[in-house]
Every structure is written in C-alpha cells, then in structure tokens.
Scaffold this motif. Sequence first.
Motif, mmCIF file in Angstrom:
data_model
loop_
_atom_site.group_PDB
_atom_site.id
_atom_site.type_symbol
_atom_site.label_atom_id
_atom_site.label_comp_id
_atom_site.label_asym_id
_atom_site.label_seq_id
_atom_site.Cartn_x
_atom_site.Cartn_y
_atom_site.Cartn_z
ATOM 1 N N LEU A 142 8.179 23.650 9.009
ATOM 2 C CA LEU A 142 8.648 22.373 9.394
ATOM 3 C C LEU A 142 6.828 21.657 10.031
ATOM 4 O O LEU A 142 6.670 20.270 9.963
ATOM 5 C CB LEU A 142 9.290 22.798 10.947
ATOM 6 C CG LEU A 142 10.263 22.349 10.692
ATOM 7 C CD1 LEU A 142 11.496 22.116 11.515
ATOM 8 C CD2 LEU A 142 10.882 20.752 9.509
ATOM 9 N N VAL A 145 5.369 21.364 6.026
ATOM 10 C CA VAL A 145 6.228 19.577 5.900
ATOM 11 C C VAL A 145 5.094 18.431 6.814
ATOM 12 O O VAL A 145 5.241 17.312 6.925
ATOM 13 C CB VAL A 145 6.879 19.518 5.949
ATOM 14 C CG1 VAL A 145 8.008 18.051 5.536
ATOM 15 C CG2 VAL A 145 8.208 20.839 5.081
ATOM 16 N N THR A 146 5.449 18.959 8.155
ATOM 17 C CA THR A 146 4.637 17.719 8.984
ATOM 18 C C THR A 146 3.625 17.473 8.906
ATOM 19 O O THR A 146 2.661 16.644 9.068
ATOM 20 C CB THR A 146 5.183 18.366 11.067
ATOM 21 O OG1 THR A 146 5.941 18.448 11.141
ATOM 22 C CG2 THR A 146 3.601 17.450 12.027
ATOM 23 N N ILE A 148 2.109 17.842 6.102
ATOM 24 C CA ILE A 148 1.734 17.250 4.650
ATOM 25 C C ILE A 148 2.296 15.789 4.971
ATOM 26 O O ILE A 148 1.163 14.485 4.431
ATOM 27 C CB ILE A 148 3.012 17.348 3.703
ATOM 28 C CG1 ILE A 148 2.332 18.743 3.115
ATOM 29 C CG2 ILE A 148 3.061 17.187 2.741
ATOM 30 C CD1 ILE A 148 3.320 19.660 2.548
ATOM 31 N N GLY A 149 2.541 15.276 5.828
ATOM 32 C CA GLY A 149 3.162 13.738 5.574
ATOM 33 C C GLY A 149 1.645 13.279 6.789
ATOM 34 O O GLY A 149 2.026 12.070 6.238
ATOM 35 N N TYR A 150 1.063 13.650 7.554
ATOM 36 C CA TYR A 150 -0.083 13.760 7.951
ATOM 37 C C TYR A 150 -1.396 12.914 7.182
ATOM 38 O O TYR A 150 -1.377 12.129 7.350
ATOM 39 C CB TYR A 150 -0.457 14.215 9.755
ATOM 40 C CG TYR A 150 -2.003 14.068 9.396
ATOM 41 C CD1 TYR A 150 -2.225 13.174 10.197
ATOM 42 C CD2 TYR A 150 -2.644 15.039 8.707
ATOM 43 C CE1 TYR A 150 -3.546 13.389 10.842
ATOM 44 C CE2 TYR A 150 -4.637 14.696 9.135
ATOM 45 C CZ TYR A 150 -4.629 14.000 10.711
ATOM 46 O OH TYR A 150 -5.937 13.708 10.617
ATOM 47 N N ALA A 152 -0.623 12.366 4.393
ATOM 48 C CA ALA A 152 0.359 11.239 3.193
ATOM 49 C C ALA A 152 0.099 9.970 3.919
ATOM 50 O O ALA A 152 -0.482 8.909 3.247
ATOM 51 C CB ALA A 152 1.939 11.115 3.132
ATOM 52 N N VAL A 153 0.042 9.997 5.265
ATOM 53 C CA VAL A 153 -0.625 8.583 6.600
ATOM 54 C C VAL A 153 -2.068 8.289 6.096
ATOM 55 O O VAL A 153 -2.415 7.507 6.010
ATOM 56 C CB VAL A 153 0.237 8.916 7.667
ATOM 57 C CG1 VAL A 153 -0.761 7.845 8.721
ATOM 58 C CG2 VAL A 153 1.800 9.164 8.011
ATOM 59 N N LEU A 156 -2.343 5.767 3.253
ATOM 60 C CA LEU A 156 -2.102 4.947 3.210
ATOM 61 C C LEU A 156 -2.432 3.393 2.814
ATOM 62 O O LEU A 156 -2.271 2.275 2.619
ATOM 63 C CB LEU A 156 -1.455 4.333 4.471
ATOM 64 C CG LEU A 156 0.294 5.348 5.139
ATOM 65 C CD1 LEU A 156 1.067 4.361 6.400
ATOM 66 C CD2 LEU A 156 1.059 4.461 3.689
ATOM 67 N N ILE A 170 -0.679 9.711 14.541
ATOM 68 C CA ILE A 170 -0.236 11.169 13.976
ATOM 69 C C ILE A 170 -0.534 12.356 13.983
ATOM 70 O O ILE A 170 0.251 12.922 14.422
ATOM 71 C CB ILE A 170 -0.626 10.717 12.735
ATOM 72 C CG1 ILE A 170 0.701 9.253 12.158
ATOM 73 C CG2 ILE A 170 0.893 11.175 11.906
ATOM 74 C CD1 ILE A 170 1.960 9.103 12.573
ATOM 75 N N LEU B 159 4.905 2.140 11.571
ATOM 76 C CA LEU B 159 4.089 2.703 10.421
ATOM 77 C C LEU B 159 3.862 2.535 9.387
ATOM 78 O O LEU B 159 3.325 1.547 8.487
ATOM 79 C CB LEU B 159 3.888 4.423 10.844
ATOM 80 C CG LEU B 159 3.029 5.241 9.838
ATOM 81 C CD1 LEU B 159 1.549 4.468 10.325
ATOM 82 C CD2 LEU B 159 2.996 6.570 10.327
ATOM 83 N N GLN B 163 3.876 -1.264 4.241
ATOM 84 C CA GLN B 163 2.280 -0.410 3.008
ATOM 85 C C GLN B 163 3.578 0.410 1.794
ATOM 86 O O GLN B 163 5.122 0.175 1.858
ATOM 87 C CB GLN B 163 2.911 0.956 4.193
ATOM 88 C CG GLN B 163 2.205 1.044 5.534
ATOM 89 C CD GLN B 163 0.848 0.299 5.648
ATOM 90 O OE1 GLN B 163 0.139 0.763 4.432
ATOM 91 N NE2 GLN B 163 0.291 0.221 6.315
ATOM 92 N N LEU B 169 7.572 7.730 2.019
ATOM 93 C CA LEU B 169 7.031 8.338 3.517
ATOM 94 C C LEU B 169 7.681 8.496 4.608
ATOM 95 O O LEU B 169 7.545 9.832 5.658
ATOM 96 C CB LEU B 169 5.740 7.568 4.039
ATOM 97 C CG LEU B 169 5.071 7.459 4.600
ATOM 98 C CD1 LEU B 169 4.279 9.665 4.698
ATOM 99 C CD2 LEU B 169 3.431 6.882 5.309
ATOM 100 N N LEU B 172 9.688 11.333 4.553
ATOM 101 C CA LEU B 172 8.873 12.697 4.971
ATOM 102 C C LEU B 172 8.368 12.852 6.133
ATOM 103 O O LEU B 172 7.951 14.192 6.505
ATOM 104 C CB LEU B 172 7.753 12.600 3.635
ATOM 105 C CG LEU B 172 6.464 13.676 3.839
ATOM 106 C CD1 LEU B 172 6.446 15.293 3.971
ATOM 107 C CD2 LEU B 172 5.403 13.227 2.897
ATOM 108 N N LEU B 173 8.061 11.866 6.917
ATOM 109 C CA LEU B 173 8.075 11.897 8.618
ATOM 110 C C LEU B 173 8.604 12.262 9.330
ATOM 111 O O LEU B 173 8.747 12.796 9.921
ATOM 112 C CB LEU B 173 6.831 10.406 8.718
ATOM 113 C CG LEU B 173 5.390 10.274 7.828
ATOM 114 C CD1 LEU B 173 5.431 8.797 8.374
ATOM 115 C CD2 LEU B 173 4.647 11.574 8.347
ATOM 116 N N PRO B 176 11.218 16.183 9.627
ATOM 117 C CA PRO B 176 10.960 17.242 9.729
ATOM 118 C C PRO B 176 10.540 17.366 11.582
ATOM 119 O O PRO B 176 11.234 18.133 12.741
ATOM 120 C CB PRO B 176 9.303 17.796 9.985
ATOM 121 C CG PRO B 176 8.890 16.459 8.367
ATOM 122 C CD PRO B 176 9.973 15.784 7.906
ATOM 123 N N LEU B 228 -0.271 2.023 16.104
ATOM 124 C CA LEU B 228 -0.103 2.328 14.191
ATOM 125 C C LEU B 228 0.663 1.039 14.096
ATOM 126 O O LEU B 228 0.237 1.084 12.762
ATOM 127 C CB LEU B 228 1.627 3.109 14.809
ATOM 128 C CG LEU B 228 1.243 4.444 14.833
ATOM 129 C CD1 LEU B 228 2.532 5.118 14.844
ATOM 130 C CD2 LEU B 228 0.126 4.939 14.214
#
Lengths: 271, 231
Positions: A142, A145-146, A148-150, A152-153, A156, A170, B159, B163, B169, B172-173, B176, B228
């Motif tokens: 987890l 994955v968390t 990977i999300g960061y 992705a942010v 943006l 984040i 957030l 976008q 997204l 994905l956020l 988890p 954010l």
Amino acid sequence: MTSTDSALAATPASPDESSRHGTGTKATRVLGVATIVSMGWLLVFGLGFSPADRDQEEAVRILYVHVPTIWVAYLGFAVTALCSGIYLFGKKKSLQLDRIAGASAEIAVAFVAVTLAVGAMWGRITWGVYWQWDARLTTTALLFVTYIGYLAVRRLGGSHEQRAKRSAVIGLIAVLEVPLVHWSVRLWRSLHQEATVLNPDDGVQIDGLMLFSLFVGVIAFTLLYAWLLLHRSRGMWMEDVLDDRGLDDALAARRAEAGGRPSPEPAGETS
Amino acid sequence: MNSAPTTWRIARLVAAKDLRVEWHSRIATNQVLPFAAVTMVIFAFALDSDAVLQRVAPGLVWLATLFSVLVLVQRAFAVEAEDGALEATRVAGVDPRAIYLGKALALGLQLFVLEIVLLVAAVVLYAQSVPLEGALLLTATLISATCGLAAVGILYGGLTAGQSGRETLLPLLTLPAVAPVLIGATRATEAARGTAGAVVSDGWPWLGLLAVFAVAFGVGGALAFGPLIDE
C-alpha cells in the motif's frame, strides 16, 4: 521561482555551465565510483564470502538486496516528507526542496519495487508462495501504491509553485496515511518474520559475516540513492528551466509576430 | 472567538447547497444507488455460492460503498467545476475549511443513506441478519466509517477536481488511503452480525481504528484542503 533559478534561467550560462552536458559534477562522479565499488563489494560478500543459512540456505543471499533496498526506501520517503514539510512551513519557498522531495520519492518507489520483487522470490523459496497477506507485506504494497499516487500528483500540471505546494501537501498526507494503514493491517494479521537486526528484545543473533554483508548492502544502496538523488533532482531542475524558457520563447515569438503586423484580432478576441 | 461558529455555519450552508443540488439533479438516487445495487448483484454472479456469499457479505457491502464513494466524489466536484463555482467561492473569501467540512458533511449524509440501502440489500440478497446486541456496534461502525470515507473522498476530490485525468487519479489516491476503513468496517460489521463465529466484543478495537482514522483525516483534510485547491 527562486532567485538562483531565475538567474540561471535568464542569464546565458557561464562557460562552466555551457560546457557541461548532463547532470554530472565532480562530486557525483566520485559518488558514482564509490557506488560501483561498494556494489562490487556487495557482490563479493553477498555471493561469495557470506555463508548459506541453516534454514534459508542459499536464499538468504536475496536478503542482502531485500533489506537494504527497503531501508533506503524508507530513508527516501522520510526525505520526501522532510522536504515537503520544510517547503510548506518554511519561510523560503525554494523549488529545490520540491525537486529533492520528488526525486527522492521516485527513487524510493523504484527501491520498494525491487524490495517487493526480490521479496516475492525469497518468499517462493522459503515460504513456498510469492505473497502472504501479512501485515508488513501488505503495508509495503500500500505504501508503494500511495507513493505512485504522489508521483501522479506531481505530474498534474500547472505552475512549478502549484506543483510544489500540492505535492508537499500530498507528501505530508502520505505520512498520515502510512501509520494508519500499518495499524489496520497489523490488527488484521501478522506472520512476517520478526525483524532480526533492529530487534530491541535481544542482541543480534545472525552470523557476523552475514551481518557484515548486510551492512555492505546498506552502504552500497545508500550511495546509489544519493547518486541518483543528485542526478535526478538536477534533471528535474533542468526540466523546469526548459519549461520556463519554452514559455518565455513562445511569448517573445508571439509578441514579435503581433508587433510585425498590426492586427485588430487581439482586441476583438478580448471583447 | 466567533470564527469557529462561523466556520460551522458556512459548512452547514455548503452542505445544504450540495444536498439541494443533488436532490434536484436526482443523479445520486437515479444513478448511484442503482449502480451500488447492481454491484451487489454482480458480486453474487462472481462468487456463485450461497455459503460464500453469506460469509463475505459484510465485505461486499463495504466494497460496494467504496466504489460508490468514487462516483459520488466525482459528482460532488462536477457540480462545482461546471461553472467555476469552487473558484468563485474561494474568491468570495469563503474559508476553505468550511467548504471542506460542508462538502464532507453532504457526502457523508449521502453515503449513510447508501449504506443503509446496501445493508438492506445484503439482508435480502445474501440472507444476512443482525442480532440485537450487534446493532449498537453496527450503527457506530456505519457512522465512523462514513466520516472517514467522506473526509478522504472530499480531500482527494478537491485535489483532482478540474484536472485532466481526474477519473483515474481519484481512485489511485483514494483506494490505498481508505484501505484501513475497508478492513476496519468489514471486521466490525462481521463482529456485529456474528459472521464465522465472531463476537460483538471483537468489533470494538476496529471501531477505535475507524474513529481515529475519521478524526485524523477530518483534521488533516480541513487543514490541507485550502492549499490543495488554491491556484
């Protein structure tokens, strides 16, 4: 944009800068050589000198990669959180902090991927299965994955400052998230092999040569992390500079174009 | 001194506005609820065994809730993004914490209704029943899990609002981050209804986890929401 950034972006690069291709400096070259040497050292100790384990037999050698990568990944995530915190709460909003945070998270995510991959191999040999729904494994997945999300942010879009602020927030929320995830999966189940080296209950029980190999692994991967961090954060800085320059060039070109022929369109568009 | 009452008052106004918009659009009732219900039906297709369904029913209820959270959060911000309402509210000087709390409150109320419907669906479709002594635990679980889900959903929804790539997204956020809620709420629900020999007292530690999660993300979200969504 910080003052150093704008100075470097606006002025023609100094002779030293212009002759430099890529992100290397003397320091990174020294660090790179040290990384290669210590990786060679790890190979010799991990595959050669270190004995096979009584229970895990040869599979124990996987741990010389598995354990250091996850430790260094934790270090990387800690650096991300620290830089995010300083960026958000500090007075000087340096984009360099943001780039270090981002580069550190990227490297740490890659290291966690290595940890998970070699851990699955080790599990297949030792436990008979690639994966166990155990607390530490699940938390690590987890965590992976968390972040990977960061990452992705971070992609943006928007201005560099926007990206920096958003990803700093984040980056700190991830710090809130991970302990909660860990608590929940630990309540859920736990059968991972107890930590041997950092076990506070009793002294270190593993063979001296094995411990030394592990130690070599930690040094090698820490050096690799530092080397990658320097290169990647400089690469990110260059991307940012390129971005700014591209925008400036486009603006200048547009202005030159508009100045070349007087046209009523711009006024018409705004009305 | 009076900033806290004002924050709450604005939050209530924002929540009322959101709920009114939802009520008039009927999307939550006409699309999200049926979506959640059909999820419960297709779980049965996938698992294809009455015994297995009865065993895993609490988990399926929360899984269907989780999927619906993603849809509802997209809705909550689609309403704002269409005519730049979120920016307008910020430009008007509305406290972002109040916007956050208000939107989370509105989402939470919608989720709560949805969870009740899903529980009823589980009783009907998966032959579930809740003994009386588990009712208190179940109610407390519903409330705290809902708060946690709403807190995370609105935070990440804000957030990703406006976008490109927000549809991908957001899950994905969110997924988890809400994993502890899924684990905690499922185990607590199992304890409340006595699935697989669980007893009600097994559920209280999980309720503790859910409560801490809701408070942590509620406070963290309220603080983080402003930075954010700022441009």
